[in-house]
Motif scaffolding. Structure first.
Motif, mmCIF file in Angstrom:
data_model
loop_
_atom_site.group_PDB
_atom_site.id
_atom_site.type_symbol
_atom_site.label_atom_id
_atom_site.label_comp_id
_atom_site.label_asym_id
_atom_site.label_seq_id
_atom_site.Cartn_x
_atom_site.Cartn_y
_atom_site.Cartn_z
ATOM 1 N N SER A 66 5.816 0.749 7.795
ATOM 2 C CA SER A 66 6.644 1.471 6.827
ATOM 3 C C SER A 66 6.209 1.091 5.421
ATOM 4 C CB SER A 66 8.123 1.112 7.020
ATOM 5 O OG SER A 66 8.360 -0.217 6.589
ATOM 6 N N PRO A 67 6.641 1.852 4.383
ATOM 7 C CA PRO A 67 6.313 1.494 2.998
ATOM 8 C C PRO A 67 6.775 0.097 2.616
ATOM 9 C CG PRO A 67 7.097 3.762 3.099
ATOM 10 C CD PRO A 67 7.320 3.171 4.463
ATOM 11 N N GLU A 68 7.819 -0.404 3.274
ATOM 12 C CA GLU A 68 8.319 -1.747 2.959
ATOM 13 C C GLU A 68 7.319 -2.831 3.351
ATOM 14 O OE1 GLU A 68 10.246 0.684 4.332
ATOM 15 O OE2 GLU A 68 11.078 1.010 2.309
ATOM 16 N N ASP A 69 6.366 -2.492 4.214
ATOM 17 C CA ASP A 69 5.361 -3.470 4.628
ATOM 18 C C ASP A 69 4.249 -3.618 3.595
ATOM 19 O OD1 ASP A 69 6.677 -3.883 7.021
ATOM 20 O OD2 ASP A 69 5.491 -2.397 8.116
ATOM 21 N N ALA A 70 4.199 -2.728 2.591
ATOM 22 C CA ALA A 70 3.061 -2.707 1.664
ATOM 23 C C ALA A 70 2.931 -4.008 0.883
ATOM 24 C CB ALA A 70 3.186 -1.518 0.710
ATOM 25 N N ALA A 71 4.017 -4.480 0.281
ATOM 26 C CA ALA A 71 3.938 -5.669 -0.569
ATOM 27 C C ALA A 71 3.505 -6.914 0.210
ATOM 28 C CB ALA A 71 5.273 -5.906 -1.277
ATOM 29 N N PRO A 72 4.169 -7.246 1.337
ATOM 30 C CA PRO A 72 3.713 -8.435 2.069
ATOM 31 C C PRO A 72 2.306 -8.278 2.621
ATOM 32 C CG PRO A 72 5.442 -7.270 3.283
ATOM 33 C CD PRO A 72 5.409 -6.685 1.914
ATOM 34 N N ALA A 73 1.926 -7.070 3.022
ATOM 35 C CA ALA A 73 0.578 -6.860 3.558
ATOM 36 C C ALA A 73 -0.472 -7.070 2.475
ATOM 37 C CB ALA A 73 0.452 -5.465 4.157
ATOM 38 N N TRP A 74 -0.198 -6.589 1.264
ATOM 39 C CA TRP A 74 -1.161 -6.755 0.173
ATOM 40 C C TRP A 74 -1.385 -8.229 -0.130
ATOM 41 C CZ3 TRP A 74 -4.103 -2.883 -1.376
ATOM 42 C CH2 TRP A 74 -4.904 -3.067 -2.515
ATOM 43 N N SER A 75 -0.322 -9.006 -0.057
ATOM 44 C CA SER A 75 -0.436 -10.447 -0.292
ATOM 45 C C SER A 75 -1.172 -11.130 0.858
ATOM 46 C CB SER A 75 0.960 -11.057 -0.454
ATOM 47 O OG SER A 75 0.891 -12.453 -0.564
ATOM 48 N N PHE A 132 -7.178 8.779 6.654
ATOM 49 C CA PHE A 132 -7.284 7.537 5.897
ATOM 50 C C PHE A 132 -7.046 7.813 4.420
ATOM 51 C CE2 PHE A 132 -11.376 9.548 5.629
ATOM 52 C CZ PHE A 132 -11.834 9.249 4.355
ATOM 53 N N ARG A 133 -6.866 6.736 3.650
ATOM 54 C CA ARG A 133 -6.763 6.804 2.202
ATOM 55 C C ARG A 133 -7.444 5.568 1.607
ATOM 56 N NH1 ARG A 133 -4.988 10.956 3.578
ATOM 57 N NH2 ARG A 133 -3.109 12.094 2.898
ATOM 58 N N ARG A 134 -8.114 5.762 0.461
ATOM 59 C CA ARG A 134 -8.542 4.622 -0.347
ATOM 60 C C ARG A 134 -7.293 4.013 -0.984
ATOM 61 N NH1 ARG A 134 -13.804 4.669 -3.272
ATOM 62 N NH2 ARG A 134 -15.272 5.997 -2.125
ATOM 63 N N GLN A 182 0.613 -0.431 -5.187
ATOM 64 C CA GLN A 182 1.338 0.820 -5.350
ATOM 65 C C GLN A 182 0.652 1.948 -4.594
ATOM 66 O OE1 GLN A 182 4.359 1.456 -6.627
ATOM 67 N NE2 GLN A 182 3.988 3.494 -5.760
ATOM 68 N N GLU A 183 -0.676 2.006 -4.642
ATOM 69 C CA GLU A 183 -1.404 3.029 -3.890
ATOM 70 C C GLU A 183 -1.191 2.847 -2.391
ATOM 71 O OE1 GLU A 183 -5.486 3.399 -4.907
ATOM 72 O OE2 GLU A 183 -5.092 3.925 -7.002
ATOM 73 N N LEU A 184 -1.118 1.591 -1.963
ATOM 74 C CA LEU A 184 -0.862 1.339 -0.546
ATOM 75 C C LEU A 184 0.519 1.843 -0.161
ATOM 76 C CD1 LEU A 184 -1.567 0.138 2.200
ATOM 77 C CD2 LEU A 184 -0.780 -2.093 1.350
ATOM 78 N N ARG A 185 1.500 1.583 -1.006
ATOM 79 C CA ARG A 185 2.859 2.044 -0.712
ATOM 80 C C ARG A 185 2.903 3.573 -0.629
ATOM 81 N NH1 ARG A 185 8.215 0.543 -0.984
ATOM 82 N NH2 ARG A 185 7.639 -1.624 -1.388
ATOM 83 N N SER A 186 2.199 4.240 -1.551
ATOM 84 C CA SER A 186 2.161 5.706 -1.529
ATOM 85 C C SER A 186 1.479 6.214 -0.267
ATOM 86 C CB SER A 186 1.436 6.230 -2.772
ATOM 87 O OG SER A 186 2.116 5.863 -3.948
ATOM 88 N N ALA A 187 0.387 5.560 0.129
ATOM 89 C CA ALA A 187 -0.348 5.986 1.319
ATOM 90 C C ALA A 187 0.486 5.832 2.576
ATOM 91 C CB ALA A 187 -1.648 5.202 1.437
ATOM 92 N N THR A 188 1.283 4.761 2.641
ATOM 93 C CA THR A 188 2.118 4.567 3.837
ATOM 94 C C THR A 188 3.160 5.665 3.973
ATOM 95 O OG1 THR A 188 3.611 3.089 2.612
ATOM 96 C CG2 THR A 188 1.801 2.061 3.830
ATOM 97 N N ALA A 189 3.533 6.292 2.846
ATOM 98 C CA ALA A 189 4.492 7.400 2.904
ATOM 99 C C ALA A 189 3.813 8.711 3.282
ATOM 100 C CB ALA A 189 5.199 7.539 1.563
#
Length: 464
Positions: free
Chosen positions: A167-176, A129-131, A136-143
């Motif tokens: 994938s990292p591309e899911d980070a932005a829509p997931a955060w929203s 896991f990651r905090r 941006q932290e979410l995008r980094s964690a997905t990688a």
């Protein structure tokens, strides 16, 4: 008579079940921080000696002070809640009052980030896991982590605002999307009351590739279980393993079942890992609900532990199937009475019924296919018994019911318990029949609401 202060907010066991069992141990005084349910009021109200309603309760330390003031005014001998969203405030109040409670370990049992860090330090098996505190932290964690991943709020409950990322591309829509889901949960009273500014406290973790292979001898069960228990003065007492039906994507829980049909040696393995997980949190006196994921080859990982009993009808299942009263045991423990726990965790039922389930019906079938037809929620129009096997029963829980006549909302994969149309206690002669009946209700309810002839949905009395 001993006096007990119950702090009410949304969540936990239905009041018509919980309140009589609390009142059997002493005078029940209620501090209501949210509107009490009108449903089944005639069943739970007689158990209450006094109710104090707080229309707009404070949060944080001011809330703790409010609980302390009420407890002192009535001379409370115990203070408790069954809701995830109030356990932190109640634990702090109990410590201020010098009463038994969950203790300082409650923070590790509430913040899922601290929880996983405590487990990692104690070598309890958990997913990587990651905090994540920003997109941006979410995008980094997905990688860094191996997908699929699960993004979840650190202070959440009821599977609300949990999203799957590939994938990292899911980070932005997931955060929203998680922002929207958290706001929706807050509107219905499903948010943390003590810790401030929790909305951006999140974590992302690898989704363990669960499997029932090597666990269950029969198909149809989910690849995770829970262990219900009580910590009494720092000593963990597991009460039973609860089985689950497969979740509806993504991770919407629909049914927990008792008894668990796993062979006893496997239940003992689950019990031992659950004990390690609970012990690592350093709790003092509280109910516990520990969820574990089953992996291939007899391995498992711990998903989370709550410092309260499982929601819905989980503890009622234990009473129906095992003859246990977890609420009564916990309240007596909080009052300082001598309590006798089972010498060993029971693995087979000895209670009133052969098998029991908490069944949450949602606008999707058991495979997660959303309902295709528009409908209004009209449970009185459903011939429920036609969906069940001979000897089975189904009982609605009024507090969890969508009001009749309302349009059935579209299924929301990230909505968790907000998808519930109703919650039911289902009993059957044995575990196999229970599993069959749960699926029959989930698969047949859409057609039953529309009064489609029975040939359009699964047969009502087939093989188990």
């Amino acid at each position: 008579m001993r006096r007990i202060l119950y702090v009410y907010v949304r969540g936990g066991a239905p009041l018509e079940y919980a309140f009589p069992r609390i009142a059997a141990c002493g005078e029940l005084h209620v501090l209501a921080l949210a509107p009490l349910p009108a449903a089944a009021r005639e069943a739970w109200l007689p158990s209450c000696t006094r109710i104090a309603e707080v229309p707009e309760p404070p949060r944080g330390e001011a809330l703790v002070e409010l609980i302390v003031e009420h407890a002192k005014a009535l001379g409370a001998d115990a203070v408790l809640t069954l809701s995830e969203f109030a356990v932190l405030a109640v634990a702090h109040a109990a410590r201020r009052l010098g009463l038994a409670g969950a203790g300082p370990g409650i923070l590790r049992a509430r913040d899922k980030r601290l929880m996983r860090e405590a487990w990692a330090a104690a070598e309890v098996p958990v997913p990587h896991f990651r905090r994540v505190d920003s997109e941006q932290e979410l995008r980094s964690a997905t990688a860094e982590l191996t997908p699929p991943l699960l993004l979840k709020p650190a202070w959440g409950a009821g599977s609300v605002a949990q999203l799957v990322l590939h994938s990292p591309e899911d980070a932005a829509p997931a955060w929203s999307q998680i922002e929207d889901a958290l706001h929706a949960g807050r509107r219905v009273g499903m948010d943390e009351l003590y810790a401030p500014d929790t909305d951006r406290d999140r974590l992302v973790e690898e989704i363990a590739q669960g499997s029932t292979a090597g666990w269950y001898e029969e198909p149809g069960y989910g690849d995770y279980v829970s262990v219900e228990g009580i910590v009494a003065r720092g000593v963990y007492h597991p009460l039973a393993v609860t089985a689950k039906l497969p979740t509806v994507p993504s991770f919407v829980e629909v049914a927990s079942t008792s008894p668990c049909v796993l062979p006893e040696p496997l239940q003992r393995r689950i019990e031992e890992v659950s004990r390690r997980a609970v012990d690592a949190l350093g709790l003092e006196t509280c109910g516990t609900h520990t969820e574990l994921k089953l992996l291939p080859d007899g391995q498992l990982v711990v998903i989370e532990t709550a410092a309260r009993f499982g929601g819905l009808l989980t503890i009622r299942q234990l009473e129906e199937v095992f003859g246990l009263d977890p609420i009564g045991l916990l309240v007596r423990e909080l009052l300082g009475e001598r309590v006798s726990y089972p010498a060993t965790m029971p693995t087979a039922g000895t209670g009133r019924v052969g098998a029991a389930a908490s069944l949450a019906v949602v606008p999707a079938d058991a495979a997660g296919v959303p309902w295709r037809t528009g409908a209004r929620w009209d449970p009185e129009a459903v011939d429920w018994l036609s969906l069940l096997s001979p000897g089975s029963t189904i009982e609605p829980v009024p507090a969890f019911a969508l009001p009749p006549g309302r349009p059935v909302p579209a299924f929301d994969p990230s909505g968790g318990s907000r998808n519930w149309l109703g919650v039911y206690l289902l009993t059957a002669v044995d575990a196999a029949t229970l599993r069959r009946d749960c699926n029959a209700v989930l698969d047949g309810l859409e057609a039953a609401l529309h009064r489609i002839p029975p040939t359009r949905y699964p047969p009502t009395h087939g093989a188990h």
